[in-house]
Design a protein around this motif. Structure first.
Motif, PDB file in Angstrom:
ATOM      1  N   LEU A 229       0.835  -1.197   0.000  1.00 54.89           N
ATOM      2  CA  LEU A 229       0.000   0.000   0.000  1.00 54.89           C
ATOM      3  C   LEU A 229       0.872   1.251   0.000  1.00 54.89           C
ATOM      4  O   LEU A 229       1.836   1.343   0.767  1.00 54.89           O
ATOM      5  CB  LEU A 229      -0.906   0.020   1.228  1.00 54.89           C
ATOM      6  CG  LEU A 229      -1.855  -1.173   1.400  1.00 54.89           C
ATOM      7  CD1 LEU A 229      -2.612  -1.059   2.719  1.00 54.89           C
ATOM      8  CD2 LEU A 229      -2.815  -1.281   0.236  1.00 54.89           C
ATOM      9  N   GLY A 230       0.536   2.200  -0.871  1.00 58.73           N
ATOM     10  CA  GLY A 230       1.230   3.480  -0.887  1.00 58.73           C
ATOM     11  C   GLY A 230       2.508   3.507  -1.695  1.00 58.73           C
ATOM     12  O   GLY A 230       3.186   4.533  -1.748  1.00 58.73           O
ATOM     13  N   ALA A 231       2.858   2.390  -2.328  1.00 52.64           N
ATOM     14  CA  ALA A 231       4.075   2.337  -3.146  1.00 52.64           C
ATOM     15  C   ALA A 231       3.894   1.304  -4.246  1.00 52.64           C
ATOM     16  O   ALA A 231       3.151   0.333  -4.083  1.00 52.64           O
ATOM     17  CB  ALA A 231       5.298   1.993  -2.299  1.00 52.64           C
ATOM     18  N   ARG A 232       4.573   1.531  -5.362  1.00 49.39           N
ATOM     19  CA  ARG A 232       4.561   0.576  -6.464  1.00 49.39           C
ATOM     20  C   ARG A 232       5.940  -0.083  -6.535  1.00 49.39           C
ATOM     21  O   ARG A 232       6.941   0.579  -6.811  1.00 49.39           O
ATOM     22  CB  ARG A 232       4.242   1.285  -7.781  1.00 49.39           C
ATOM     23  CG  ARG A 232       2.854   1.932  -7.815  1.00 49.39           C
ATOM     24  CD  ARG A 232       2.562   2.495  -9.206  1.00 49.39           C
ATOM     25  NE  ARG A 232       1.236   3.104  -9.305  1.00 49.39           N
ATOM     26  CZ  ARG A 232       0.999   4.403  -9.173  1.00 49.39           C
ATOM     27  NH1 ARG A 232       2.012   5.244  -8.938  1.00 49.39           N
ATOM     28  NH2 ARG A 232      -0.227   4.882  -9.269  1.00 49.39           N
ATOM     29  N   LEU A 233       5.984  -1.397  -6.285  1.00 49.84           N
ATOM     30  CA  LEU A 233       7.239  -2.134  -6.274  1.00 49.84           C
ATOM     31  C   LEU A 233       7.273  -3.140  -7.417  1.00 49.84           C
ATOM     32  O   LEU A 233       6.259  -3.781  -7.708  1.00 49.84           O
ATOM     33  CB  LEU A 233       7.422  -2.872  -4.939  1.00 49.84           C
ATOM     34  CG  LEU A 233       7.300  -2.040  -3.656  1.00 49.84           C
ATOM     35  CD1 LEU A 233       7.589  -2.923  -2.448  1.00 49.84           C
ATOM     36  CD2 LEU A 233       8.232  -0.843  -3.680  1.00 49.84           C
ATOM     37  N   ARG A 234       8.425  -3.287  -8.043  1.00 49.70           N
ATOM     38  CA  ARG A 234       8.568  -4.299  -9.088  1.00 49.70           C
ATOM     39  C   ARG A 234       8.516  -5.697  -8.487  1.00 49.70           C
ATOM     40  O   ARG A 234       8.034  -6.633  -9.123  1.00 49.70           O
ATOM     41  CB  ARG A 234       9.886  -4.092  -9.831  1.00 49.70           C
ATOM     42  CG  ARG A 234       9.916  -2.819 -10.682  1.00 49.70           C
ATOM     43  CD  ARG A 234      11.194  -2.742 -11.500  1.00 49.70           C
ATOM     44  NE  ARG A 234      11.205  -1.562 -12.365  1.00 49.70           N
ATOM     45  CZ  ARG A 234      12.191  -1.262 -13.184  1.00 49.70           C
ATOM     46  NH1 ARG A 234      13.278  -2.065 -13.252  1.00 49.70           N
ATOM     47  NH2 ARG A 234      12.131  -0.172 -13.938  1.00 49.70           N
ATOM     48  N   ASP A 235       9.033  -5.847  -7.288  1.00 50.94           N
ATOM     49  CA  ASP A 235       9.025  -7.130  -6.592  1.00 50.94           C
ATOM     50  C   ASP A 235       8.325  -6.929  -5.247  1.00 50.94           C
ATOM     51  O   ASP A 235       8.971  -6.664  -4.230  1.00 50.94           O
ATOM     52  CB  ASP A 235      10.459  -7.625  -6.382  1.00 50.94           C
ATOM     53  CG  ASP A 235      10.517  -8.990  -5.708  1.00 50.94           C
ATOM     54  OD1 ASP A 235       9.454  -9.535  -5.360  1.00 50.94           O
ATOM     55  OD2 ASP A 235      11.638  -9.513  -5.525  1.00 50.94           O
ATOM     56  N   PRO A 236       6.998  -7.036  -5.211  1.00 49.84           N
ATOM     57  CA  PRO A 236       6.260  -6.753  -3.969  1.00 49.84           C
ATOM     58  C   PRO A 236       6.659  -7.644  -2.801  1.00 49.84           C
ATOM     59  O   PRO A 236       6.551  -7.232  -1.642  1.00 49.84           O
ATOM     60  CB  PRO A 236       4.798  -7.002  -4.370  1.00 49.84           C
ATOM     61  CG  PRO A 236       4.777  -6.813  -5.854  1.00 49.84           C
ATOM     62  CD  PRO A 236       6.104  -7.327  -6.336  1.00 49.84           C
ATOM     63  N   GLU A 237       7.128  -8.853  -3.098  1.00 47.64           N
ATOM     64  CA  GLU A 237       7.492  -9.778  -2.024  1.00 47.64           C
ATOM     65  C   GLU A 237       8.796  -9.395  -1.329  1.00 47.64           C
ATOM     66  O   GLU A 237       8.900  -9.493  -0.110  1.00 47.64           O
ATOM     67  CB  GLU A 237       7.622 -11.196  -2.583  1.00 47.64           C
ATOM     68  CG  GLU A 237       6.318 -11.841  -2.978  1.00 47.64           C
ATOM     69  CD  GLU A 237       5.566 -12.386  -1.773  1.00 47.64           C
ATOM     70  OE1 GLU A 237       6.168 -12.477  -0.692  1.00 47.64           O
ATOM     71  OE2 GLU A 237       4.374 -12.703  -1.926  1.00 47.64           O
ATOM     72  N   ASN A 238       9.785  -8.964  -2.085  1.00 48.82           N
ATOM     73  CA  ASN A 238      11.134  -8.860  -1.540  1.00 48.82           C
ATOM     74  C   ASN A 238      11.755  -7.467  -1.585  1.00 48.82           C
ATOM     75  O   ASN A 238      12.705  -7.196  -0.853  1.00 48.82           O
ATOM     76  CB  ASN A 238      12.064  -9.828  -2.288  1.00 48.82           C
ATOM     77  CG  ASN A 238      11.579 -11.257  -2.208  1.00 48.82           C
ATOM     78  OD1 ASN A 238      11.404 -11.807  -1.132  1.00 48.82           O
ATOM     79  ND2 ASN A 238      11.342 -11.878  -3.370  1.00 48.82           N
ATOM     80  N   GLU A 239      11.255  -6.598  -2.432  1.00 51.10           N
ATOM     81  CA  GLU A 239      11.865  -5.284  -2.583  1.00 51.10           C
ATOM     82  C   GLU A 239      11.674  -4.447  -1.328  1.00 51.10           C
ATOM     83  O   GLU A 239      10.594  -4.436  -0.727  1.00 51.10           O
ATOM     84  CB  GLU A 239      11.238  -4.574  -3.772  1.00 51.10           C
ATOM     85  CG  GLU A 239      11.908  -3.271  -4.167  1.00 51.10           C
ATOM     86  CD  GLU A 239      11.282  -2.694  -5.424  1.00 51.10           C
ATOM     87  OE1 GLU A 239      11.470  -1.480  -5.654  1.00 51.10           O
ATOM     88  OE2 GLU A 239      10.621  -3.449  -6.176  1.00 51.10           O
ATOM     89  N   ALA A 240      12.731  -3.768  -0.915  1.00 53.21           N
ATOM     90  CA  ALA A 240      12.642  -2.932   0.285  1.00 53.21           C
ATOM     91  C   ALA A 240      11.630  -1.816   0.097  1.00 53.21           C
ATOM     92  O   ALA A 240      11.542  -1.215  -0.981  1.00 53.21           O
ATOM     93  CB  ALA A 240      14.012  -2.347   0.617  1.00 53.21           C
ATOM     94  N   LEU A 241      10.867  -1.526   1.144  1.00 52.50           N
ATOM     95  CA  LEU A 241       9.915  -0.425   1.068  1.00 52.50           C
ATOM     96  C   LEU A 241      10.658   0.903   1.009  1.00 52.50           C
ATOM     97  O   LEU A 241      11.718   1.060   1.634  1.00 52.50           O
ATOM     98  CB  LEU A 241       9.000  -0.433   2.294  1.00 52.50           C
ATOM     99  CG  LEU A 241       7.989  -1.568   2.429  1.00 52.50           C
ATOM    100  CD1 LEU A 241       7.191  -1.411   3.721  1.00 52.50           C
ATOM    101  CD2 LEU A 241       7.055  -1.612   1.232  1.00 52.50           C
TER     102      LEU A 241
END
Length: 277
Positions: free
Chosen positions: A150-162
């Motif tokens: 929530l609140g961010a778009r990550l290429r790797d939602p599982e592992n990418e640092a917030l």
């Protein structure tokens, strides 16, 4: 037993109940229990309540147990042992465990949680994994681990640092209220009122017993990670710790099949904790 990673945040909120299915499908593939009989059809519309409890350290107040109740409307389409589920997030109510603190999820936050898809599987229960009561042979429903950011778009939602900086291009104003990330309102002791702007990653897994074709109950495993990007008061950025309550009886869900004509407003008016067979 519930699991978590402990991250500094004053108001660690569990909103990870409307989550997308794992993209690689690997967790469904790990299920080795034979599929339950196709004669049991769970297709239809369901009302669900999820109760999640966490132990918090709140500045000034000290340690408290916060309880989050999430209300959902589920549309289930069953094909054999596989269930395709559309989840609509109806409401979230938070009990901070003290009258000195009041955490509120704004309507804009809730509206930003669109209908999401999830896949679950119906299984035959094994006596080894069930209690010894007279329902030990009932089939069960398994929602594999799934993640929502929530609140961010990550290429790797599982592992990418917030992201930790409001200027990070991955951050966006998901609830469209003019502040980056997601906004939560907080009041402490009736004196300190303000907003906290966060990004969050939530994961959960549900395992339930199909008590009857119209009633399911089970437990929730969950973990959450949150970063505070800013706040309307510097005091609200103070660090705290939150961990899931280890008691499985404090992290559970109930689901009841309902008339398809009923919507989220109707579900919010139900006393779902009194749901039964």
């Amino acid at each position: 037993m519930s699991r978590t990673r402990c991250f500094p945040a004053l108001f660690l909120l569990l909103i990870g109940v409307t989550v997308v299915p794992p993209m690689n499908g690997q967790e469904l593939g790990e299920i080795g229990v034979p599929a339950a009989s196709a004669s049991l059809d769970l297709s239809g519309v369901w009302a669900m309540i999820q109760i999640a409890s966490e132990i918090m350290q709140i500045p000034i107040v000290g340690e408290r147990t916060r309880t989050t109740a999430t209300y959902l409307r589920l549309t289930i389409d069953q094909s054999g042992a596989t269930l395709a589920i559309l989840e609509t997030h109806c409401a979230t109510n938070i009990d901070d465990g003290t009258m000195m603190v009041n955490t509120t999820i704004p309507d804009a936050f809730l509206r930003s949680l669109s209908v999401t898809e999830r896949v679950a599987r119906l299984e035959l229960a094994s006596d080894a994994s069930q209690s010894t009561d007279d329902r030990s042979s009932n089939p069960r429903i398994v929602f594999p681990w799934a993640t929502q950011v929530l609140g961010a778009r990550l290429r790797d939602p599982e592992n990418e640092a917030l992201p930790t900086d409001v200027a990070d291009p991955r951050v966006f104003d998901q609830d469209s209220d003019g502040h980056a990330g997601m906004t939560v309102r907080v009041e402490i002791m009736g004196l300190i009122r303000g907003e906290v702007y966060v990004v969050q990653r939530n994961r959960n897994r549900l395992v339930g017993t199909v008590v009857s074709p119209g009633f399911i109950k089970g437990t929730i495993e969950w973990e959450t990670e949150q970063v505070v990007l800013g706040a309307s008061s510097s005091f609200l950025e103070s660090a705290g710790q939150g961990i899931p309550d280890p008691d499985p009886e404090r992290n559970f869900f109930l689901a009841k099949r309902i008339d398809p004509i009923l919507d989220c407003i109707d579900i919010q008016q139900m006393d779902l904790l009194l749901l039964g067979d």
